[in-house]
Design a protein around this motif. Structure first.
Motif, short mmCIF file in Angstrom:
data_model
loop_
_atom_site.label_atom_id
_atom_site.label_comp_id
_atom_site.label_asym_id
_atom_site.label_seq_id
_atom_site.Cartn_x
_atom_site.Cartn_y
_atom_site.Cartn_z
N THR A 41 -6.32 9.49 -13.90
CA THR A 41 -7.44 9.74 -12.99
C THR A 41 -7.47 8.72 -11.86
N PHE A 42 -7.21 7.45 -12.21
CA PHE A 42 -7.29 6.37 -11.22
C PHE A 42 -5.90 6.00 -10.68
N GLU A 43 -4.91 6.84 -10.94
CA GLU A 43 -3.55 6.51 -10.52
C GLU A 43 -3.43 6.30 -9.01
N PRO A 44 -4.05 7.15 -8.16
CA PRO A 44 -3.95 6.91 -6.70
C PRO A 44 -4.54 5.56 -6.30
N GLN A 45 -5.71 5.23 -6.87
CA GLN A 45 -6.34 3.95 -6.54
C GLN A 45 -5.48 2.78 -7.03
N ILE A 46 -4.91 2.95 -8.22
CA ILE A 46 -4.06 1.88 -8.77
C ILE A 46 -2.83 1.68 -7.89
N GLU A 47 -2.23 2.81 -7.44
CA GLU A 47 -1.05 2.72 -6.58
C GLU A 47 -1.38 2.06 -5.25
N GLU A 48 -2.56 2.39 -4.69
CA GLU A 48 -3.00 1.78 -3.44
C GLU A 48 -3.22 0.29 -3.62
N LEU A 49 -3.82 -0.07 -4.77
CA LEU A 49 -4.06 -1.49 -5.05
C LEU A 49 -2.74 -2.25 -5.19
N ARG A 50 -1.78 -1.63 -5.87
CA ARG A 50 -0.47 -2.26 -6.01
C ARG A 50 0.18 -2.48 -4.64
N SER A 55 -1.39 -2.82 -1.77
CA SER A 55 -2.12 -3.88 -1.06
C SER A 55 -1.70 -5.26 -1.58
N ASP A 104 -5.99 6.50 -16.88
CA ASP A 104 -4.92 5.96 -16.03
C ASP A 104 -4.49 7.00 -15.00
#
Length: 427
Positions: free
Chosen positions: A386-395, A397, A384
């Motif tokens: 590790t992928f926190e920046p991608q998850i935040e960007e997805l949220r 979007s 979680d």
């Protein structure tokens, strides 16, 4: 009684466990009780470590408890951890004194470090299907002292499998390549794992050497000797076993004698070389459930048994009727134990010192999560992060898309009816 064992290294004391959680230490010479300890939890099995004066106790809750036995008159609880979801059914030590294997019905065999200096750390796990019915380990001191062999018998959907593997005794020093994921699951290729399907229902397993194993055919009530060749097990010998179905087998420390026990209350001994000839001893009441445990002493000269009748029996071999040559043959077990004892002397002294300095636990705690569950939670948390920046960007979007859709709906509601889109057209 659910288990009994000799306290290493002198075999002068015996430890036993009752299902209700009472642990008792006895003198092997006088049969006097030296101490008693109430764990307050239901016990399922027990085994003593060769590399320290300690006992490892498996509970029905899946917890593993370690006792310091350096003072037999006052055993101390020094460690506990929840290892399995279900009862710990089997505990087996590698004779190098470094590894411990535990089995249950939760689909895992857990590998632990037996050393107090390493805080009894869980090192890895091996997945199996169904319930573990037996665990056996073999360490060849003079041939492959850096490796140990492992055999696991399990049953699932009325079908038995024996899994065979080869592990390094210094597993805590192994690279990540020893595992195939971040939860420390042993890589089948690294441990040369072979899963062998049996054509009969088996209970228990014992190892004679890396390729020869012994088990029990539950239905035919036979003691079965198996040979492993190119990843396949073949039956090389069968011998009549006990009067009742089921039972378990153990091997003497020098790998020459088979001991078996069952619900019929008998204990039966035979040699590997001549399995058809056996000596049967009536020991425990079959009316009360028969024999529940059998254990060879480290030198093979004594045998402990306990039964569901609450009796502990200590047996010694009688060589009075043997001639000199025959005595020399059977006393080979003593010679084998001397080499093992010498190899563990330094490790035992070191670990006993660590044990005595560990603080005692006042009471057992009920832990919700097992070791593996904690590891899996830690791995998921790391992913979680590790992928926190991608998850935040997805949220972000998704939030922007939601705002756009809501804006379109609001605009659609404010236009003239003829221009307004229906719900299915808007979607």
């Amino acid at each position: 009684m659910v288990g009994v064992d000799f306290v290493s290294p002198t075999n002068s004391q015996i430890i036993s466990c009752r299902k209700n959680g009472i642990v008792q230490v006895w003198s092997a010479e006088t049969a006097a009780q030296l101490s008693s300890l109430q764990l307050g939890s239901e016990v399922s099995t027990i085994a003593c470590c060769q590399s320290s004066r300690s006992a490892f106790i498996g509970l029905s809750s899946g917890q593993l408890v370690v006792l310091d036995l350096n003072t037999p008159e006052s055993p101390r609880i020094i460690f506990e951890d929840r290892i399995h979801h279900g009862s710990i059914l089997h505990i087996a030590f590698d004779m190098s004194g470094k590894l411990l294997f535990t089995g249950s019905d939760d689909g895992h065999v857990i590998i632990l470090d037996t050393r107090a200096s390493n805080k009894f750390k869980c090192l890895g796990h091996i997945d199996v299907k169904g319930q573990v019915t037996g665990i056996a380990s073999l360490h060849q001191l003079k041939i492959e002292k850096e490796w140990c062999y492992l055999a696991i018998s399990s049953v699932c959907d009325n079908s038995s499998v024996i899994s065979h593997a080869k592990l390094p005794v210094d597993l805590h020093l192994q690279p990540k390549e020893a595992f195939d994921d971040d939860t420390f699951h042993m890589d089948p290729k690294f441990i040369s794992r072979a899963d062998c399907q049996l054509d009969f229902l088996a209970s228990s397993v014992a190892m004679v050497n890396p390729n020869i194993m012994v088990t029990v055919d539950v239905t035919k009530k036979n003691v079965v000797i198996l040979n492993l060749n190119s990843g396949k097990l073949t039956v090389t010998d069968r011998a009549n076993g006990h009067l009742l179905k089921g039972g378990s087998v153990v091997i003497s420390p020098h790998g020459k004698w088979i001991g078996s026990y069952s619900g019929d209350g008998q204990i039966i001994f035979r040699s590997i070389e001549d399995a058809q000839n056996s000596v049967s001893i009536p020991c425990h009441s079959h009316f009360l459930g028969g024999t529940s445990f059998l254990k060879f002493a480290n030198d093979g000269q004594q045998v402990l048994s306990c039964g569901k009748d609450g009796v502990i029996a200590l047996w010694k071999w009688n060589y009075d009727s043997l001639v000199t040559e025959e005595k020399a043959t059977v006393l080979g077990a003593v010679d084998a134990s001397r080499g093992r004892y010498a190899s563990l002397l330094g490790l035992r002294k070191e670990q006993d010192a660590v044990l005595q300095n560990m603080p005692a636990l006042s009471a057992l705690k009920c832990q919700e999560k097992t070791w593996l569950a904690k590891v899996e939670a830690g791995v998921q948390e790391l992913k979680d992060k590790t992928f926190e920046p991608q998850i935040e960007e997805l949220r972000k979007s998704i939030s922007e898309l939601r705002a756009t859709v809501l804006g379109m709906i609001e605009t659609n509601e404010n236009v003239d009816g003829i221009e307004q889109l229906k719900r299915h057209e808007l979607l």
